[in-house]
Write a protein that holds these residues in place. Structure first.
Motif, mmCIF file in Angstrom:
data_model
loop_
_atom_site.group_PDB
_atom_site.id
_atom_site.type_symbol
_atom_site.label_atom_id
_atom_site.label_comp_id
_atom_site.label_asym_id
_atom_site.label_seq_id
_atom_site.Cartn_x
_atom_site.Cartn_y
_atom_site.Cartn_z
ATOM 1 N N ALA A 178 -49.419 -34.490 1.070
ATOM 2 C CA ALA A 178 -50.080 -33.350 0.590
ATOM 3 C C ALA A 178 -48.861 -32.672 -0.408
ATOM 4 C CB ALA A 178 -50.702 -32.570 1.708
ATOM 5 N N TYR A 233 -55.245 -31.836 3.898
ATOM 6 C CA TYR A 233 -54.782 -33.397 4.453
ATOM 7 C C TYR A 233 -54.296 -33.420 5.917
ATOM 8 C CZ TYR A 233 -55.316 -35.564 -0.233
ATOM 9 O OH TYR A 233 -55.575 -36.009 -1.296
ATOM 10 N N LYS A 285 -54.280 -29.106 -0.968
ATOM 11 C CA LYS A 285 -53.892 -30.503 -0.522
ATOM 12 C C LYS A 285 -53.133 -30.162 0.858
ATOM 13 C CE LYS A 285 -53.684 -33.447 -4.338
ATOM 14 N NZ LYS A 285 -52.732 -34.459 -4.800
ATOM 15 N N LYS A 286 -52.286 -29.343 0.904
ATOM 16 C CA LYS A 286 -51.631 -29.011 2.129
ATOM 17 C C LYS A 286 -52.422 -28.353 3.202
ATOM 18 C CE LYS A 286 -47.372 -28.109 -0.252
ATOM 19 N NZ LYS A 286 -46.327 -27.400 -0.623
#
Length: 176
Positions: free
Chosen positions: A106, A116, A112-113
């Motif tokens: 990520a 994911y 994304k962090k």
């Protein structure tokens, strides 16, 4: 909205308060005749001493305990127990590794962090706990549908308030 929150905070916060209540007899009440504990029928102490006597084993218990399959079951259980424990630890390791790989993959955006690592952990955990994953997916799907429906209603209301009341959409140039 503020009034609803304000009215619900009062009773909710009162439930968190703790205080002690001390009971005392009234000063003007006459003293009652008190009874001893032994005088109450509920608290009578049986006379004599109790003694534990272990029952002898019956013929059914003797035949079951002497059978060879009981020792086979115990032997199989004690052989499979460490294997099952290592399998559970391996599964937890896979779930943890999935979260770590999600964290490492990520890179870049904050979205994304946030997506994911829980996504990878959820995917790995659903392999080991399929029934709980199905229930979680059903409940989450219902909540997402409710949130989407609420958002749609809010956007529709805003659209009607801002554009259709003022006549921007109906009377704009090019539409007749």
């Amino acid at each position: 909205m503020f009034r609803v929150i304000q009215r619900s905070m009062g009773p909710a916060s009162l439930s968190l308060l703790t205080f002690k209540v001390y009971a005392a007899p009234k000063k003007d009440s006459p003293p009652k005749n008190s009874m001893e504990v032994d005088e109450l029928s509920l608290y009578s102490v049986p006379e004599g001493q109790l003694k534990y006597v272990e029952e002898s084993r019956g013929p059914l218990e003797e035949s079951i305990s002497d059978e060879p399959y009981t020792s086979w079951c115990q032997k199989t259980y004690f052989q499979s127990k460490p294997k099952m424990q290592s399998l559970v630890q391996w599964g937890l390791g896979v779930i943890g590794f999935a979260g770590l790989s999600g964290f490492l993959s990520a890179r870049g955006s904050i979205i994304k962090k946030l997506v994911y690592p829980p996504g990878f952990v959820g995917l790995a955990a659903s392999l080991y706990y399929p029934q709980q994953a199905i229930v979680f997916a059903q409940v989450s799907g219902e909540r997402l549908y409710d949130w989407g429906l609420r958002g749609y209603i809010i956007i529709e209301d805003l659209w009607k308030e801002n554009f259709q009341k003022s006549g921007n959409v109906k009377n704009s140039p090019g539409t007749k």
